[in-house]
Design an enzyme around this catalytic site. Structure first.
Site, PDB file in Angstrom:
ATOM      1  N   HIS A   1      -5.497  19.065  29.440  1.00 58.68           N
ATOM      2  CA  HIS A   1      -6.960  19.206  29.501  1.00 58.68           C
ATOM      3  C   HIS A   1      -7.482  19.231  30.936  1.00 58.68           C
ATOM      4  O   HIS A   1      -8.301  20.089  31.298  1.00 58.68           O
ATOM      5  CB  HIS A   1      -7.640  18.083  28.727  1.00 58.68           C
TER       6      HIS A   1
ATOM      7  N   HIS B   1      -9.886  25.525  21.075  1.00 60.32           N
ATOM      8  CA  HIS B   1      -9.165  24.415  21.700  1.00 60.32           C
ATOM      9  C   HIS B   1      -7.716  24.821  22.019  1.00 60.32           C
ATOM     10  O   HIS B   1      -7.207  24.465  23.084  1.00 60.32           O
ATOM     11  CB  HIS B   1      -9.160  23.187  20.803  1.00 60.32           C
TER      12      HIS B   1
ATOM     13  N   ASP C   1      -6.047  24.591  25.692  1.00 60.91           N
ATOM     14  CA  ASP C   1      -4.746  23.969  25.953  1.00 60.91           C
ATOM     15  C   ASP C   1      -3.789  24.949  26.635  1.00 60.91           C
ATOM     16  O   ASP C   1      -3.081  24.596  27.590  1.00 60.91           O
ATOM     17  CB  ASP C   1      -4.103  23.513  24.633  1.00 60.91           C
TER      18      ASP C   1
ATOM     19  N   HIS D   1       2.095  23.579  22.681  1.00 65.51           N
ATOM     20  CA  HIS D   1       2.602  23.160  23.989  1.00 65.51           C
ATOM     21  C   HIS D   1       4.038  23.627  24.231  1.00 65.51           C
ATOM     22  O   HIS D   1       4.414  23.930  25.368  1.00 65.51           O
ATOM     23  CB  HIS D   1       2.506  21.643  24.116  1.00 65.51           C
TER      24      HIS D   1
ATOM     25  N   HIS E   1      -6.000  61.358  38.083  1.00 65.77           N
ATOM     26  CA  HIS E   1      -4.701  60.680  38.034  1.00 65.77           C
ATOM     27  C   HIS E   1      -4.822  59.418  37.204  1.00 65.77           C
ATOM     28  O   HIS E   1      -5.176  58.352  37.698  1.00 65.77           O
ATOM     29  CB  HIS E   1      -4.213  60.367  39.456  1.00 65.77           C
TER      30      HIS E   1
END
Length: 438
Positions: free
Chosen positions: A80, A237, A241, A264, A344
């Site tokens: 956090h 959230h 994270d 995680h 291009h």
């Protein structure tokens, strides 16, 4: 495009509270840091007050939070505060704690955003390295989680959060800037499923969890203080994270992060993969020549006086340095207004590689035309060899052109050189040319 500068905090600021997993009181202080420090934790409750860098190679465990370790010293639930610092554009900071886990606050990054705004953010006199992803990078787990980072000229996230059995499937997508981070992500709170609470408590986790700092999902019901802040608060959230975990790679990135069921584990795997990719890319680069700073040695007027080329075929804006009579460093600001961008790849403009070679030839010509007996003559391109293109050059890039004359025989010269964007090699070649009367 102006060169991005590194940023740090204007002053120190502190916050105190209870940790989510240990349930213990803690005081956290964010402090300014010198350029190139990065984000570093410091355990001021321990002897010698040891530091732990926020780095993917320090990740120890990822169960319900990201834990970093330096030897036996650990910091838990770092995502956090790292997310808030990254989202608000802070590159260098010291994060001091008198315990092993930051305060959970209301379960979101909002308390840390407020802390950062209280401290203030200032630019530093050092360039910021922002890594633009050029090729897709993918990490996938056996559990079905996947993160892919696609090339893009901005930092964008598209996240699909999926709970067990497909419950609570939510989606979030946004370009991330300090403004969108604060408004769209920082207030999204952590969450868990009701059936997971007792097993987590038995493992010694979420000891400080309450309905004031988490959302509990029981069946189809969302139980939390004050109700949901967003219909897709869980996906937001997860995104928040993920930003905190990905910065463990060590660099801001430009790219489109597409994630399904992020967590995680997969987040830190991606951070580790990015860190290794960057390290291998740096190891493969030739040693950069030190580029002089300050005013141009030759400005555009001087360049026009020595080269016959004119818009739109002039590929050198300035010369920023000479090393003896045989080495020269020039620069070209690549603007979206260049005429070749109209055709291009107009939807994904890229500077033609042949024009990068032409830029090298023009800088090499300046070296030849500075020789007194060549004054007033014109340089003609004869051949090129060993040409390699390493990365695209796009609008906004500053092309640095390094050239060295390796052979001069009468009116014929041979030069080797390369074009760089920052410290990344864009192309390299060996050129042969001649000078003749105008």
């Amino acid at each position: 495009m102006a060169t991005l500068k590194q940023r740090t905090l204007a002053k120190s600021a502190s916050i105190a509270g209870t940790s989510l997993h240990t349930g213990k009181p803690v005081k956290l202080t964010i402090k300014p840091a010198e350029p190139n420090t990065g984000l570093r934790f410091r355990r001021i409750d321990l002897p010698d007050k040891p530091f732990i860098p926020a780095s993917a190679d320090r990740v120890q465990t990822v169960e319900r939070a990201t834990t970093l370790a330096e030897g036996s010293v650990k910091v838990h639930t770092v995502e956090h505060i790292l997310s808030a610092l990254t989202g608000m554009g802070v590159d260098n900071a010291i994060i001091e704690m008198d315990a092993n886990e930051p305060p959970i606050g209301d379960g979101s990054a909002s308390p840390y955003v407020k802390l950062i705004k209280k401290a203030g953010v200032v630019e530093q006199d050092a360039p910021c390295t922002v890594w633009q992803i050029r090729e897709p990078v993918k990490v996938e787990t056996k559990g079905g989680s996947v993160i892919v980072i696609m090339p893009a000229n901005e930092f964008r996230v598209s996240v699909t959060a999926v709970g067990p059995g497909g419950r609570v499937t939510q989606y979030f997508d946004s370009v991330i800037t300090p403004e969108t981070y604060e408004k769209e992500l920082s207030t999204a709170r952590t969450f868990c499923f009701y059936e997971d609470i007792q097993p987590l408590l038995e493992k010694g986790l979420i000891q400080g969890g309450t309905l004031d700092n988490a959302i509990v999902i029981k069946g189809d019901e969302f139980i939390c203080a004050g109700g949901l802040r967003f219909p897709n608060e869980c996906a937001r959230h997860k995104t928040m994270d993920m930003i905190g975990d990905l910065i463990l790679n060590g660099h801001r990135i430009l790219g489109h992060v597409i994630a399904v069921m992020p967590g995680h584990g997969v987040n830190t795997q991606m951070a580790g993969k990015l860190q290794k990719l960057y390290q291998s890319m740096v190891a493969m680069r030739p040693k950069a020549v030190e580029i002089p700073t300050g005013d141009a040695v030759m400005d555009i007027t001087d360049v026009l006086n020595i080269l016959p080329h004119r818009y739109p075929f002039l590929m050198v804006d300035r010369i920023i340095g000479f090393e003896g009579e045989h080495k020269c460093i020039g620069q070209k600001n690549v603007s979206i207004n260049e005429p070749y961008f109209k055709g291009h790849f107009p939807n994904r403009p890229v500077m033609p590689g042949v024009l990068q070679v032409e830029a090298m030839a023009q800088v090499a010509s300046i070296l030849m035309l500075r020789i007194p007996e060549n004054a007033g003559k014109i340089g003609y391109f004869m051949s090129c060899d060993k040409v390699k293109w390493r990365r695209p050059v796009v609008p906004g890039d500053i092309l640095t052109i390094e050239m060295e004359l390796t052979k001069i025989r009468g009116a014929i010269g041979v030069a080797t050189g390369r074009c760089l964007v920052g410290d990344e090699v864009a192309c390299e070649a060996e050129l042969k040319f001649m000078v003749a009367d105008a």
